[in-house]
Structures are given as C-alpha cells and as structure tokens.
Design a protein around this motif. Sequence first.
Motif, PDB file in Angstrom:
ATOM      1  N   ALA A  31       1.315  -0.947   0.020  1.00 18.32           N
ATOM      2  CA  ALA A  31      -0.040   0.041   0.243  1.00 18.32           C
ATOM      3  C   ALA A  31       0.715   1.150  -0.279  1.00 18.32           C
ATOM      4  O   ALA A  31       0.493   2.178  -0.617  1.00 18.32           O
ATOM      5  N   ALA A  32       1.761   1.060   0.978  1.00 18.31           N
ATOM      6  CA  ALA A  32       2.860   2.315   0.559  1.00 18.31           C
ATOM      7  C   ALA A  32       4.240   2.240  -0.633  1.00 18.31           C
ATOM      8  O   ALA A  32       4.959   3.611  -0.546  1.00 18.31           O
ATOM      9  N   GLY A  33       3.788   1.843  -0.667  1.00 12.65           N
ATOM     10  CA  GLY A  33       5.339   1.319  -1.546  1.00 12.65           C
ATOM     11  C   GLY A  33       6.344   1.255  -1.241  1.00 12.65           C
ATOM     12  O   GLY A  33       7.172   2.142  -1.503  1.00 12.65           O
ATOM     13  N   LEU A  34       6.718   1.038  -0.132  1.00 13.87           N
ATOM     14  CA  LEU A  34       8.067   0.872   0.744  1.00 13.87           C
ATOM     15  C   LEU A  34       8.774  -0.606   0.930  1.00 13.87           C
ATOM     16  O   LEU A  34       7.609  -1.108   0.899  1.00 13.87           O
ATOM     17  N   VAL A  35       9.477  -1.034   0.498  1.00 15.43           N
ATOM     18  CA  VAL A  35      10.878  -1.850   1.215  1.00 15.43           C
ATOM     19  C   VAL A  35      11.534  -1.688   1.870  1.00 15.43           C
ATOM     20  O   VAL A  35      12.680  -0.435   1.588  1.00 15.43           O
ATOM     21  N   THR A  36      11.622  -2.412   3.135  1.00 17.56           N
ATOM     22  CA  THR A  36      12.416  -1.965   4.683  1.00 17.56           C
ATOM     23  C   THR A  36      13.110  -3.160   4.919  1.00 17.56           C
ATOM     24  O   THR A  36      13.097  -4.270   3.915  1.00 17.56           O
ATOM     25  N   LEU A  37      14.416  -2.758   4.499  1.00 21.71           N
ATOM     26  CA  LEU A  37      15.944  -4.263   4.875  1.00 21.71           C
ATOM     27  C   LEU A  37      16.703  -3.968   4.977  1.00 21.71           C
ATOM     28  O   LEU A  37      17.102  -2.792   6.060  1.00 21.71           O
ATOM     29  N   ASP A  38      16.764  -5.161   6.547  1.00 18.40           N
ATOM     30  CA  ASP A  38      18.076  -5.045   7.314  1.00 18.40           C
ATOM     31  C   ASP A  38      19.261  -5.476   6.801  1.00 18.40           C
ATOM     32  O   ASP A  38      19.691  -4.795   5.297  1.00 18.40           O
ATOM     33  N   ALA A  39      20.677  -4.934   7.769  1.00 18.65           N
ATOM     34  CA  ALA A  39      21.800  -5.089   7.166  1.00 18.65           C
ATOM     35  C   ALA A  39      22.268  -5.905   6.213  1.00 18.65           C
ATOM     36  O   ALA A  39      22.679  -5.575   5.204  1.00 18.65           O
ATOM     37  N   GLU A  40      21.910  -6.609   6.306  1.00 16.26           N
ATOM     38  CA  GLU A  40      22.062  -7.856   6.047  1.00 16.26           C
ATOM     39  C   GLU A  40      21.256  -7.927   4.760  1.00 16.26           C
ATOM     40  O   GLU A  40      22.302  -8.578   3.061  1.00 16.26           O
ATOM     41  N   ALA A  41      20.423  -8.158   4.277  1.00 16.46           N
ATOM     42  CA  ALA A  41      19.484  -7.077   3.023  1.00 16.46           C
ATOM     43  C   ALA A  41      19.651  -6.522   2.271  1.00 16.46           C
ATOM     44  O   ALA A  41      19.836  -6.749   1.223  1.00 16.46           O
ATOM     45  N   ALA A  42      19.767  -5.311   3.167  1.00 16.76           N
ATOM     46  CA  ALA A  42      20.933  -4.273   2.167  1.00 16.76           C
ATOM     47  C   ALA A  42      22.163  -4.137   1.293  1.00 16.76           C
ATOM     48  O   ALA A  42      21.802  -4.230   0.209  1.00 16.76           O
ATOM     49  N   ARG A  43      23.123  -5.419   1.804  1.00 13.98           N
ATOM     50  CA  ARG A  43      24.163  -5.942   1.566  1.00 13.98           C
ATOM     51  C   ARG A  43      24.057  -6.681   0.392  1.00 13.98           C
ATOM     52  O   ARG A  43      24.440  -6.569  -0.509  1.00 13.98           O
ATOM     53  N   LEU A  44      22.923  -7.902  -0.186  1.00 19.88           N
ATOM     54  CA  LEU A  44      22.641  -8.476  -0.911  1.00 19.88           C
ATOM     55  C   LEU A  44      22.480  -7.996  -1.488  1.00 19.88           C
ATOM     56  O   LEU A  44      22.750  -8.554  -3.209  1.00 19.88           O
ATOM     57  N   PHE A  45      21.496  -6.847  -1.270  1.00 19.04           N
ATOM     58  CA  PHE A  45      20.904  -5.994  -3.102  1.00 19.04           C
ATOM     59  C   PHE A  45      21.855  -4.926  -3.377  1.00 19.04           C
ATOM     60  O   PHE A  45      21.592  -3.822  -4.006  1.00 19.04           O
TER      61      PHE A  45
END
Length: 715
Positions: free
Chosen positions: A20-34
């Motif tokens: 609904a908001a069109g937002l994606v929240t990532l933790d530190a490890e997920a941010a690194r993988l992306f």
Amino acid sequence: MRTEDVLAAIATGLWRWDNAAGLVTLDAEAARLFGLPAEPTVLSEAAMRARLHPVDWNETYGIIRLAVAEGTLAEAHVRVVGEDGQIIRTIRSRSKPLATEREYGEDYELVGTVQEIVHPHAGALTGRSPVAGDWRRSREAFLLDAGRALAEARSTAEVLRVAASLSMPGFSPDGLAVFGVEGDRLTIIGHHGHEVGAEGPFTDMSVSTDYPAAEVVRTGRAIYLATPREYQDRYPATWPLVQRFERRSWAFVPLVVAGRTMGAWMAGFKHPVTFTPDERSVLTTVARMLAQALARAEVTETERELSLGLQRSMMPTLGPDIPNMSVAARYVPTGGGLQVGGDWYDIIPLPGGNKVALVIGDVQGHDVRAAGLMGQLRIALRAYAAEGHRPDAVLSRASRFLHGMYEFSTAQGPTRPDRSDEGENSDYTVPRFATCLYMEVDPDSGTLDIARAGHPDPVIRSADGIALIRQTAGGLPLGIEADSDYPTTRVVLEPGDTLMLCTDGLIETGGHDMLSGWTRLRPVLENTTDTSLEKLADALVEAVHGPGSHYTTGPLADRREDDIALLLLSRHSSPARRPPRRTVLTIAQAEPEQVADARRQLRDLLHDWTDEEQVDSAVLMLSEMATNVLVHTDGDAVLIAEAAGDRGNRRLRVEVADASDELPHRRRPGELASSGRGLLLMEMLADAWGVDPRGEGKSIWFEIYEEDPTPLPPK
C-alpha cells in the motif's frame, strides 16, 4: 544471541514490502545482498526495482501476485544488478503475504528472507539450470495450445475431453476431476483416470465436508498437498476415501468466473510434486481457462436446450397417416443465435370425414419474437380450421387476428419490463406480417383447395417426373390489412404426383432469387428417382445446405440466410395406367393479364413435347380461345389442359369453357380485318376441334397428337 545475529551469521537477510505504501524495508544483511551499504534502510518500490534485473522483476511480481491470491509462500530466484547494470549476485527470496486493513479496503504486506546463491549455474536465467528456460518455453507453448483447444470446445463433454488430454510440461497429472456446486452440495461434473463408479463417495457431498475440493469452493483459495502425510494430517476424515487411489500429490484449484467460484478442479499425481511457483502458475492458469470454457459451454448448452425445446413444442409431428397419400416434412433453422425462427408447417385433421389441412408459413424475422408469433398464429389457424371454415375464410380470420394483435399492443404501449424508457421504440409494437399457404386435402379424389397469402406457389411433380410450378390465386400476407380476401384455387393431385410446399428459405438460400432458386431445385425434383419422400426431402435440403451448394451461389450473394420449412405430399400411384398431366386455371374477366399466365402454364405442361412447332400452335390457339371469351362474353374463362399417353405418342386436349350460350360462328375476314380468324386457325393447326354446348354455357376444345420424330428402321 539475537535472531538478527544468527541470520547475519548464515548470510540471511530480512525484508518487508508494504504494497500500500510502496516501501521496502531491509535489514543490514538484506541491504548488503542487494548491493547497498550494510545498514538498515528503507527504499521506495521504484528504487528497489532498479536493483533487480528487469526480466526477474516481472517474473517475481507474477509469483507474488499468485502467492497473495492463494495465501502461499512466494519463492523466487532473482539477479541483483549494480549501478552500471552488471549482475552482482543471484539471491533467493522467500516471503509470506500478510493481509492488512486499509481505509480503502484490504491490502497486503510481504515479510520474508533473502539468501545468496553461492554457485549459480552459468547461463541460468534466474539462478536455475539452463533447463529452466526450456521449461518455461515449453510451458508457454503448452498454455497456448491448451487455451486454443478449450476455446474451441462447445459442450461440457468436449471441455472435459480437452482437460483430460492436457499434457503439462514436466508434471502431467494421471487423474483429474471437475467439481461443481448445486446449492450447498458438491457434485462431480466429470473425471478422468478413475474407474467407473470410483467417484461414488464424492458425487453428492456437502460443501461443509472436510474435503479439499469443498474447502476450495468455500474459500476460493487453491490447496496444494505435496505428500500423502500432509493430506492425511489436514483432512483425516476423507483420507480413507482417497488412500485407495495411491497418489502422492494433489492440487485443488478453484474454478472462478467473474468473481464467482463455480467449482473446483482436482489434479492428482502418482509421483511427488513440490508445486513450485512455476507449477502453481501453470495449474492456476489452466484452471482459469477451464472455468471460462465450462461457463461458455453451459451457456451454449442452455441455449441449445431452449432452442430444441421451442422446436419440439412448436414443430408438430406429422400426425395420423393420410389414406392413399404419403407426407414428409423438414425444418432447418438459420445458423447463429437460437436455432428457432418464424417458419412452420402443420397438418390438421378436419371435422367430418377424412379430409386434412396442410399449412406452411413464414413469420417475418428470425428471432424469438418471430417464433412466439408463429406459435400464436399456428394455434389460431388450428382453431379456425377446427370450426370447419373453408381455406379462404381460415386465412381471412388469421389475417384479422394478426392485425388485431398490433392494434392492441400499440394502444397499450410497450409491455416489456426491461424497456421503461418512454422515448424508446419497442420492437414489440412494430407490426410484422406472415406469409402462409393453407390447403384442404381430399384423399379420396385427390382434390386440393388452396388459399395463399403472399406465399410461394406450390410445385407439382407429375408421375412421369416433370416438375412444374402450379400457379394459384393469392392475397396479401397475413396481418397487413384487417380485412383481406384470399381466393381459393382447386388443383387435382393425380395418382403418382408429388406436391412440394416450401418457404422462401429453400428457394433463396445461397443468394438466389425466386427464378435462380427454382432453377437449382427443379433438377433435384426431377432426377431423384427414389420413391421415398424422406429421401427426396433430404435431397432438397442437401441441394441448399450441402457442400455443393457453396459453389452455386446466386446473384444476391450478400443476402442473409433464412429458415427453411418443407412439406411434401404424394398421392399413391395406380399401376394400371399412367395418369395424365393436367393443369386448370380460371381467367377472370377483370384480369385479362392472366391469359399470359395461361400461355406460360401450357408451355410448362408441354416442355418435353417432341415437336416445338406443335407447342407454338397450341399456345396460339389457347390465346385465341381465351381472348375471345373475354372480349365476346361477360363471364370468366376456365382453362383445362390435359396431356395423356406415353412420350412420343401423347394426346393434348385443351378446353376453354365459359357461361355464354352463344356459339362461335365461322367467318371469312377480309385482308385488313382484326378478328374472325380463331376457328380458321383451329381448323388449320389442330388435329381435332369442336364446340360442346353445356347446361350453362359452352366449351371450345382442340386436340393435338404427338408424333415420334424418330425415323422407322428400313425394311
């Protein structure tokens, strides 16, 4: 140790996607993988999409939508790209959709994990082996073929045959079942891969039963059971009924049409199936196509049943046998829409004696309204005939009945509840007319009293195989005027003769007009040597609707096709003698143009006469005799022409009778005289002639004897 530390130690990241908001929240490890700095971050959907390969994004989005619809896990392999568009790594994402309440309604969030695939296969599209691409191409080809086959199916049985023959790429089921819903009961529409009678326990099951198909119908969500243990744990009550089929995996997918769950589709497998997102996508797509095909088949079968019901209720049986006569009939509706129209035929027993009435007619139009008017008009004709009225009176009353229906509907206004707009021109108040031919048959004498309302003339095929249009007097089509006259014409059906009555659809189908259509039908009547009227009726319909008719289109090829009604009546022949060929016509004093009709009928009667000069002589004498009656008397002329005998040795006798007692006198006209040569012509051209006084009036006649032109063999 915290959960975040454990996940980081095994290189697993967490992410949350708020749709609904069109937002994606990532933790530190997920941010690194992306490919982002290793710290918690929040990205917009567009920024997240920029980190993924475009092809993988489209496929992942489809997998997520499928998981949301089914309430299952969304699993996908995607490639992460850097700022320069180069692939950094391939990761695997597993997420679960969670429903959320919003102000505008229900939406969803995705919560899941991402992990790096350390050693992806070279050349893989989304981290899979090269076989994955081939599998997808096979899947697309399979779905195209399945969609085409299901779209062409026209009945429920055909849809089920197509579903049973589907060979899914890589995981074809060995057993299928299609469940429907009737009230609160679950029924089996069809099945494949089971023994006869094996469906017994499932044919009449409540939708509240603890059974996967029943749950699918209740919830509208698909159920995938990958192992027998999973089936047994979730549905222990019905597991004993299923265990005997010895299957390893099951898929139960809803059949949804226009937002309504109309049933469920079960696919059973002898081998284990994990039901990956690709496999679930194939099953869901096939279920949607199957539901659409079943819905179309249901509508088609309902329309067909309605059409057949209308035909059965409106088309009569031929009724009791007519003494010394045979009857055959056909009705062929026009193509498209409901298979019923305004054409009809009927056979009505008349009061007193063994006479019957034959009726054939055509109400204007090819729709349900035409069929309804036809039914009402047919009932009215039967009622008037049962009262004992003559043919002319029956048609006059029927015309008044049809005309009165429109006067009433116009006075009352539109009566259709779905047409409430006062400015709308309702088709139900627009007058429609009907053509009709009503014929009273006397089986003993073979006489036919015919009244005609704008309908095509009957055709008579004589015992020697010659087919001629028998012109009869007629009036306006029914319903045009409240009071119309319908004169009656008497025709004698000789032993061995066959009468054909038809609507204009038989003549004009294929773009023909009345002339070219009759030219097409005449050889069929004359060349069909079989004595069976049923075979003759089939041959006439085949000439119009058969393969050969497509190559004989007429001058009006763009004309809309019409319904066909056909009625054949044959008088049993007498083996003792060949019946003569005869025509009878009344030439009214006020209609001198009927002399031309008389000449034409005589030529038709003698169309196979061996000497054309004799035919010209006969036509000339007939014209002279009929014209004299109209000029020198105050009454009508009655023509009787009869050709008897075998071909090559026939005798033609033509009589013209009138009500005047004044006998003709032979005169010697001068060179410039315009009359007085009638008897001289007869004396020169006829083999015999004479004048016979009668009780009222006289009869002038002549005879011509046919001579076989074949020369005699030398002695």
